[in-house]
Design a protein around this motif. Structure first.
Motif, PDB file in Angstrom:
ATOM      1  N   THR A   1      -2.575   3.522  -0.053  1.00 29.24           N
ATOM      2  CA  THR A   1      -2.345   2.355  -0.764  1.00 29.24           C
ATOM      3  C   THR A   1      -1.606   2.230  -1.857  1.00 29.24           C
ATOM      4  O   THR A   1      -0.408   3.092  -2.256  1.00 29.24           O
ATOM      5  CB  THR A   1      -3.976   2.562  -1.860  1.00 29.24           C
ATOM      6  OG1 THR A   1      -3.296   3.620  -2.672  1.00 29.24           O
ATOM      7  CG2 THR A   1      -5.205   3.046  -0.823  1.00 29.24           C
ATOM      8  N   PRO A   2      -1.123   1.328  -2.313  1.00 26.77           N
ATOM      9  CA  PRO A   2       0.451   0.811  -3.771  1.00 26.77           C
ATOM     10  C   PRO A   2      -0.411   1.958  -4.291  1.00 26.77           C
ATOM     11  O   PRO A   2       0.758   1.339  -5.238  1.00 26.77           O
ATOM     12  CB  PRO A   2      -0.242  -0.615  -3.762  1.00 26.77           C
ATOM     13  CG  PRO A   2      -1.197  -1.099  -2.046  1.00 26.77           C
ATOM     14  CD  PRO A   2      -1.858  -0.411  -2.695  1.00 26.77           C
ATOM     15  N   ASN A   3      -1.815   2.010  -4.651  1.00 23.21           N
ATOM     16  CA  ASN A   3      -1.506   2.943  -6.475  1.00 23.21           C
ATOM     17  C   ASN A   3      -1.447   3.940  -5.878  1.00 23.21           C
ATOM     18  O   ASN A   3      -0.846   4.783  -6.575  1.00 23.21           O
ATOM     19  CB  ASN A   3      -2.556   2.922  -6.689  1.00 23.21           C
ATOM     20  CG  ASN A   3      -3.442   1.589  -6.968  1.00 23.21           C
ATOM     21  OD1 ASN A   3      -3.191   0.429  -7.378  1.00 23.21           O
ATOM     22  ND2 ASN A   3      -5.596   1.118  -6.904  1.00 23.21           N
TER      23      ASN A   3
ATOM     24  N   GLN B   1       8.112  -0.130   0.487  1.00 22.78           N
ATOM     25  CA  GLN B   1       7.863  -0.634  -0.726  1.00 22.78           C
ATOM     26  C   GLN B   1       7.242  -0.380  -1.579  1.00 22.78           C
ATOM     27  O   GLN B   1       5.448   0.278  -1.586  1.00 22.78           O
ATOM     28  CB  GLN B   1       6.956  -2.422   0.027  1.00 22.78           C
ATOM     29  CG  GLN B   1       7.751  -2.982   0.864  1.00 22.78           C
ATOM     30  CD  GLN B   1       6.640  -4.093   2.114  1.00 22.78           C
ATOM     31  OE1 GLN B   1       5.835  -3.981   1.278  1.00 22.78           O
ATOM     32  NE2 GLN B   1       7.545  -5.014   2.901  1.00 22.78           N
ATOM     33  N   VAL B   2       6.589  -0.377  -2.946  1.00 17.94           N
ATOM     34  CA  VAL B   2       6.087   0.244  -3.569  1.00 17.94           C
ATOM     35  C   VAL B   2       4.899  -0.713  -4.064  1.00 17.94           C
ATOM     36  O   VAL B   2       4.148  -0.368  -4.279  1.00 17.94           O
ATOM     37  CB  VAL B   2       6.970  -0.057  -5.613  1.00 17.94           C
ATOM     38  CG1 VAL B   2       5.778   0.270  -6.965  1.00 17.94           C
ATOM     39  CG2 VAL B   2       8.365   0.618  -5.202  1.00 17.94           C
ATOM     40  N   GLU B   3       5.198  -2.438  -4.319  1.00 11.69           N
ATOM     41  CA  GLU B   3       4.333  -3.120  -4.039  1.00 11.69           C
ATOM     42  C   GLU B   3       3.773  -3.553  -2.796  1.00 11.69           C
ATOM     43  O   GLU B   3       5.006  -4.166  -1.884  1.00 11.69           O
ATOM     44  CB  GLU B   3       5.010  -4.716  -4.630  1.00 11.69           C
ATOM     45  CG  GLU B   3       4.747  -4.348  -6.117  1.00 11.69           C
ATOM     46  CD  GLU B   3       3.304  -3.619  -7.044  1.00 11.69           C
ATOM     47  OE1 GLU B   3       2.263  -4.058  -6.680  1.00 11.69           O
ATOM     48  OE2 GLU B   3       3.648  -3.236  -7.919  1.00 11.69           O
TER      49      GLU B   3
ATOM     50  N   LYS C   1       2.309  -6.242  -0.070  1.00 12.21           N
ATOM     51  CA  LYS C   1       1.336  -7.679   0.237  1.00 12.21           C
ATOM     52  C   LYS C   1       0.698  -7.913   1.554  1.00 12.21           C
ATOM     53  O   LYS C   1       1.668  -7.717   1.930  1.00 12.21           O
ATOM     54  CB  LYS C   1       2.273  -8.905  -0.541  1.00 12.21           C
ATOM     55  CG  LYS C   1       0.980  -9.774  -0.361  1.00 12.21           C
ATOM     56  CD  LYS C   1       2.200 -10.996  -1.083  1.00 12.21           C
ATOM     57  CE  LYS C   1       1.624 -12.345  -0.876  1.00 12.21           C
ATOM     58  NZ  LYS C   1       2.089 -13.070  -1.505  1.00 12.21           N
TER      59      LYS C   1
END
Length: 383
Positions: free
Chosen positions: A166-168, A373-375, A377
């Motif tokens: 997950t991005p978190n 990718q840190v973020e 989408k």
């Protein structure tokens, strides 16, 4: 608002699961879900059918249990090493097919009409795999189904330092290679489940993002069935068969490697895809979408009209449909798909379905993107 009785009932049952509870919002998914249930109910009423398993399902139950016992008998009576390995692997695959087709629907109480037989089928088919039915049932029905892909609420969302899901979760330099090494880790999925996953839950050392408190009686059963599993899968064959015990151990490991690949290949592509979302609630625990929309934006279906996959995978390839309608036996899924598609289209709710090849590619794109990718989408799904 908390959406519908499905979510409300689940929350009230969270007695032994320490997790973050979520409140859902009302949107187009709410009306979609309401009409979907109405049309599904009309379908079964007009055809005078039950939502549970029919004669075809009874045949499947008998078939898969028969295959398990048949391959076990053939394995124990093998006269040469080649046949032993074939029958041992056949046993492992039969147990997995039993889990896909019988255990899962029985856990939801829809394999057959009888509550008693559903419970017995679930307990029997699951515990005999060396895993604990109570633990998985709690995880699956009261966490994963309610809060799919929500970190801290869905127990299937891991916080494993080797794999960023997950991005978190923190992005580490080695995650850029996870799309290359994750398939190797998948080989150990069932062994990890059998040897470590449930034991770690007992001591709250699991990489799961929520915790489960396992009752003492279930801990005893967990240990008993794991010992029983080792006994009939390793010890008894080593004693009875004229082969060195090392060959039995090799067969045991090969069986788990193959089962793990099939299992992760079937399930991993549904919720770990670059098309699916990993939504997070606000500080008050409210999500900006309804529960039905959450299920639709976190699940990818593949080859949903395939009779072969419906028979072998028990409807796991129609994951979005199952998450929204867990009270229906998978044997009905193919007939319900036209209704499902039409109602989703009517309310502008995206239903993500594709071929397995496309779903697998999306899965590896997800692993690669999450590693760089840190973020993150989600990609736009185009019909």
């Amino acid at each position: 608002m908390v959406i519908g009785c499905h979510a409300a009932i689940g929350v009230s049952n969270f007695k032994r699961i320490i997790m973050r509870k979520i409140k859902f919002s009302k949107d187009e998914g709410s009306e979609f879900y309401k009409e979907l249930n109405e049309q599904i109910r009309n379908y079964f009423d007009s055809n005078q059918m039950d939502k549970t398993g029919n004669k075809k399902m009874i045949f499947k139950i008998v078939l898969y249990f028969t295959l398990v016992f048949l391959f076990y008998f053939l394995m124990l009576t093998s006269s040469n090493l080649g046949a032993f390995f074939v029958f041992y692997i056949g046993l492992g695959i039969s147990v997995l097919l039993n889990a896909f087709n019988v255990s899962h629907d029985a856990a939801h109480g829809v394999a057959v009409k009888s509550k008693f037989w559903n419970k017995l089928l679930f307990q029997l088919s699951f515990n005999l795999q060396g895993n604990n039915a109570y633990v998985w049932g709690k995880n699956h029905n009261e966490s994963h189904h309610l809060y799919t892909n929500i970190e801290g609420s869905d127990i299937d969302v891991l916080n494993n330092p080797l794999v960023r899901m997950t991005p978190n979760q923190d992005l580490q330099w080695y995650h850029r290679f996870q799309y290359l090494y994750v398939p190797f880790l998948y080989l150990f999925y069932s062994l990890n489940w059998f040897l470590f996953r449930e034991f770690l839950m007992i001591f709250n050392r699991s990489s799961r993002t929520i915790k489960i408190m396992i009752p003492a009686w279930e801990v005893i059963k967990l240990i008993f069935f794991k010992i029983a599993y080792i006994t009939y899968m390793i010890i008894i064959p080593s004693i009875i068969l004229p082969f060195e015990w090392e060959y039995v151990l090799i067969a045991f490991l090969l069986n788990h490697f193959l089962v793990s690949l099939i299992f992760t290949g079937v399930l991993g592509v549904s919720h770990l895809s670059d098309y699916v979302a990993h939504p997070q609630p606000d500080s008050k625990g409210k999500l900006t979408m309804s529960w039905p929309k959450l299920q639709m934006c976190t699940s990818v279906d593949y080859n949903v009209t395939s009779t072969f996959l419906n028979w072998t995978l028990g409807g796991f390839n129609a994951h979005a449909l199952h998450h929204l309608l867990p009270n229906i036996c998978h044997i009905h899924y193919i007939k319900l798909l036209p209704i499902f598609r039409a109602v989703a289209k009517k309310y502008g709710v995206t239903y993500m379905e594709m071929s397995y090849t496309q779903a697998l590619r999306s899965h590896f794109r997800f692993l690669k993107k999450m590693g760089t990718q840190v973020e993150f989408k989600p990609a736009t799904y185009e019909i």
